[in-house]
Design an enzyme around this catalytic site. Structure first.
Site, short mmCIF file in Angstrom:
data_model
loop_
_atom_site.label_atom_id
_atom_site.label_comp_id
_atom_site.label_asym_id
_atom_site.label_seq_id
_atom_site.Cartn_x
_atom_site.Cartn_y
_atom_site.Cartn_z
N GLY B 225 -14.57 -9.62 -21.03
CA GLY B 225 -15.52 -10.72 -21.24
C GLY B 225 -16.94 -10.32 -20.90
N GLY B 226 -17.09 -9.62 -19.79
CA GLY B 226 -18.42 -9.24 -19.34
C GLY B 226 -19.07 -8.25 -20.29
CD GLU B 245 -18.39 -8.99 -8.68
OE1 GLU B 245 -19.20 -9.79 -8.20
OE2 GLU B 245 -17.19 -8.97 -8.35
CB CYS B 282 -14.09 -8.88 -7.41
SG CYS B 282 -15.11 -9.72 -6.19
#
Lengths: 506, 506
Positions: B225-226, B245, B282
């Site tokens: 997605g990022g 991130e 994360c």
């Protein structure tokens, strides 16, 4: 397949001068990057780096006469300008040596363990480390200050990053000379020569930006070329920072009060600034809002005199000359566009300076006149005559990003429009000038040479002390025993660095 | 076409709880961005911004119980964790208020005119100004600290940028609650509510990144997605900074000496860290290099005990649960991969924690085992058993970028490999830990939560005071009369800001 030759060309005649190199193949680019990567640890020592930068400045000056001669032969920028550029370039190398010595750029932060925080703090210590190999794409118009020994190279080396420079085809001989000076300076200070290497060729430039061991890039050049490289940098499996300076119109607003007060001075100053270096400065004032009416007419009269008395000039290469001639012809052909002094072809190899006029009302909405809001490289500027401050604001709101924006205003407190116009100019650029001209960029800590896209592709600067930030990344050590910490982060501050401790300056 | 409903879903059952909103259409996104842009000047006052951030913290705490309840119902993260996250989020808002008050982030530089410089300095004064509207993409796994009222929002508002948040579909009800708290805080401090707006929906997120009035974006989420949003940000006619991130393996190296000294402690600590929050951090340690031999075996024994005693957990949504179950099954099926505690499906809606083992020799060259070097979101870690320090180095050299890298070493000075391994870990991450665990990120000035791609898409941090830098750009005023200068840059420093004058701290 034999290697493509790289020729140094005399722009005053269009004739090749000498073959100075061959274009680098993909294998050669790979070798250059790997060699740079292999010697990166040699740049870890700050004292050694500072000595290297100072030695480079010295050797550049020692070879100054020779370098200026070569640069003039292949750029036609003239010995006076190039001698100044060399002095600036040497000063810039020394300025970065000072930045390295002081160490504030390391941005050392130390937070001691503190259980009272939400959530609790462990011991945290941060500083900045070099990113790795930097690719530098040299500029056409500054064969020294924005090329091989220029600001991108100096700031990257200062940060501790080895550099591979892609030479600009307009000055390959100068590039070779400067690269050899820098490599000699490295050797003299006990560093491997491969901390800086030079490659030639368009394809080499493309290979370079795609190379997995290249960690960041600096670029000064056109919007088209810079955007292509920016896109390539972003499209990599591992994207890298691309700090490009691409293009800038550098708008100027002359208030009614300013024109009334000193039309002649402004017209003459503008004429000098826009024709400086044959209009080949990235900070050339390329678009000027001048009031309608008598004072504005007077300004244009002086501008006409100044520009008319400018001799014809030689651009950096014939491709640029062609682009200039075509660019001004197309713009001049637009309805309502005048050319009090017609810019265009001079002799067979030269161009003559000029300027165009247009009613500002033609520029308040999208249309063919938008071509006048695009940078035209060379000695031309566009004067838009406005009827009201609202019209100025409407035109400014349509401008792309710029390196600079300038306000010509009346003597202190005498200008009712100054504050409003300065506020309208600030969003447009990275450097705002009042009653000055944007050509000429001082190498100073407070300098910012950058601006909203397409002026630059990042929020950083390519001139001044903070240019070093582009080639660094922070790293934080958590709960790390003193013996394993880098000296920069040790409790007793053995290197005497400026730092912030527990959120306060120390 | 009717608007798509946005449902809050209970991950403990997979059942919808309530419809909380509808997805924003392109027109609604446009309206939200324009509204944010229109009120940007309201954020110009630093005192007002600091008050707003502190009021937001207060109101968040006042509504704490209600917010925690909603967040738990749609994330299953549990009241204890969410209560802590809320306290952290409020503290973070207050920390940015302090940053705004101090004003060091403005990075004020003043260089006085100095004709002795090469080239001469005009009067130059630089500080940083807000970029404009910031798009924030909320994270799944931190419904508060990295979502609507989280670090990206807090730092952007602190910088003076209005924010449009794209809610994460895993906690739309919490997002609505938090957005209303922030808007209420704005109103209570005399700011327009539109300094923060919330939109829902995948397509809305895509519209947002393409909107011409969006100036920068912050993102916390997956690599896929990022990267898609990063690519969209880079492909815009005017590219914008994208601070994402994306993903991190968070490698841990356990030296032979460390394992010999405290195998049990390390095994238990690892088990606790990798299962924290059902392995949905994360910074989860997802890859651990453990020595072959008895001490390493002992470590795995304790790890086995710790992980076996961990109850089954609920992931944030069923898509994640499916991805986890598939991901661990595929990895476990690779040759030579063992599963002392098999991770995978627990009950119908839960997963159980586990870990995999593999000989490090399987990972020193490209092959199918590279899947073990990719993040697997959820309660699993990979233990690679190594035979030598050279083998560690060979595996580390193949790792992608990370948020953190951890060294487990023996007591001070007793570990011959510590320095070499720390040097090998530093290029891999933005935060280096010694004898700690990476889960848990303190909000402190020296914090750096970022790292080489894919950990983050830029060199900046999303946690800690310097996160504010992402939303600012420098602007320099040249030769500007005192009366026209912003107060931040006036000679007599009316705001009492820390600054550098003529290259020195003042």
């Amino acid at each position: 397949m034999s290697a493509a030759p790289v020729w140094s060309v005399d722009p005053r005649t269009g004739n090749p001068r000498e073959q100075v190199a061959v274009e680098a193949t993909a294998e050669e680019v790979d070798r250059a990057v790997r060699a740079a990567h292999a010697v990166r640890d040699a740049l870890a020592d700050r004292t050694g780096r500072a000595a290297f930068l100072r030695t480079a400045a010295e050797l550049l000056e020692e070879s100054g006469e020779h370098i200026v001669e070569a640069a003039d032969a292949e750029t036609a920028l003239g010995p006076a300008r190039l001698t100044g550029e060399l002095a600036r370039t040497a000063a810039q190398l020394r300025a970065f040596a000072e930045v390295v010595d002081e160490g504030a750029y390391l941005d050392v932060h130390i937070d001691h363990q503190d259980g009272s925080r939400t959530p609790p703090w462990p011991d945290l210590r941060r500083y900045k480390i070099p990113l790795g190999v930097v690719a530098v794409y040299a500029a056409s118009n500054f064969p020294l200050a924005f090329s091989v020994p220029g600001g991108d190279t100096a700031s990257a080396l200062a940060a501790g990053c080895p550099v591979v420079v892609k030479a600009h085809p307009d000055h390959p001989a100068t590039s070779e000379l400067c690269a050899s000076v820098l490599r000699r300076a490295a050797a003299r200070t006990g560093l491997p020569e491969d901390v800086l290497t030079l490659v030639h060729g368009f394809d080499a430039g493309v290979e370079l930006i795609r190379h997995p061991l290249v960690s960041a890039a600096g670029f000064t050049g056109s919007v088209r070329g810079g955007r292509a490289l920016f896109d390539a940098a972003a499209a990599r499996p591992v994207p890298i920072p691309f700090h490009g300076e691409l293009g800038s119109l550098n708008p100027v607003v002359v208030t009614g009060a300013a024109a009334a007060e000193r039309a002649g001075e402004i017209g003459a100053g503008l004429g000098g600034s826009m024709t400086l270096g044959a209009g080949q400065f990235c900070t050339k004032p390329g678009f000027v809002l001048v009031p309608e009416g008598a004072a504005g007419d007077q300004l244009l009269k002086t501008l006409t005199e100044t520009v008319s008395s400018t001799g014809s000039g030689v651009l950096l290469d014939h491709r640029m000359r062609d682009a200039f001639v075509t660019g001004v012809r197309e713009r001049a052909a637009l309805p309502d566009v005048g050319a009090p002094v017609t810019p265009g072809a001079g002799g067979e190899h030269t161009v003559s300076a000029g300027f165009l006029t247009v009613p500002a009302a033609r520029l308040t909405a999208e249309g063919p006149h938008d071509a006048l809001l695009e940078e035209c490289f060379g000695p031309v500027t566009v004067i838009a005559r406005y009827a009201s401050v609202d019209e100025i604001a409407a035109v400014l709101a349509r401008l792309p990003g710029n390196l600079t924006a300038t306000l010509q205003t009346a003597a202190e407190d005498a200008d009712p429009d100054a504050a409003r116009l300065l506020a309208a100019l600030t969003p447009l650029a990275g450097r705002i000038l009042v009653n000055g001209w944007p050509t000429g960029v001082a190498v100073a800590p407070a300098q910012h040479h950058g601006g909203p896209y397409p002026a630059t592709t990042s929020t950083s600067t390519s001139v001044g002390a903070t240019a070093i930030e582009r080639w660094l990344r922070p790293v934080t050590y958590q709960s790390t025993p003193e013996a394993l910490l880098p000296p920069e982060l040790r409790e007793d501050n053995p290197l005497g660095l400026p730092r912030r401790v527990d959120g306060r300056r120390a």
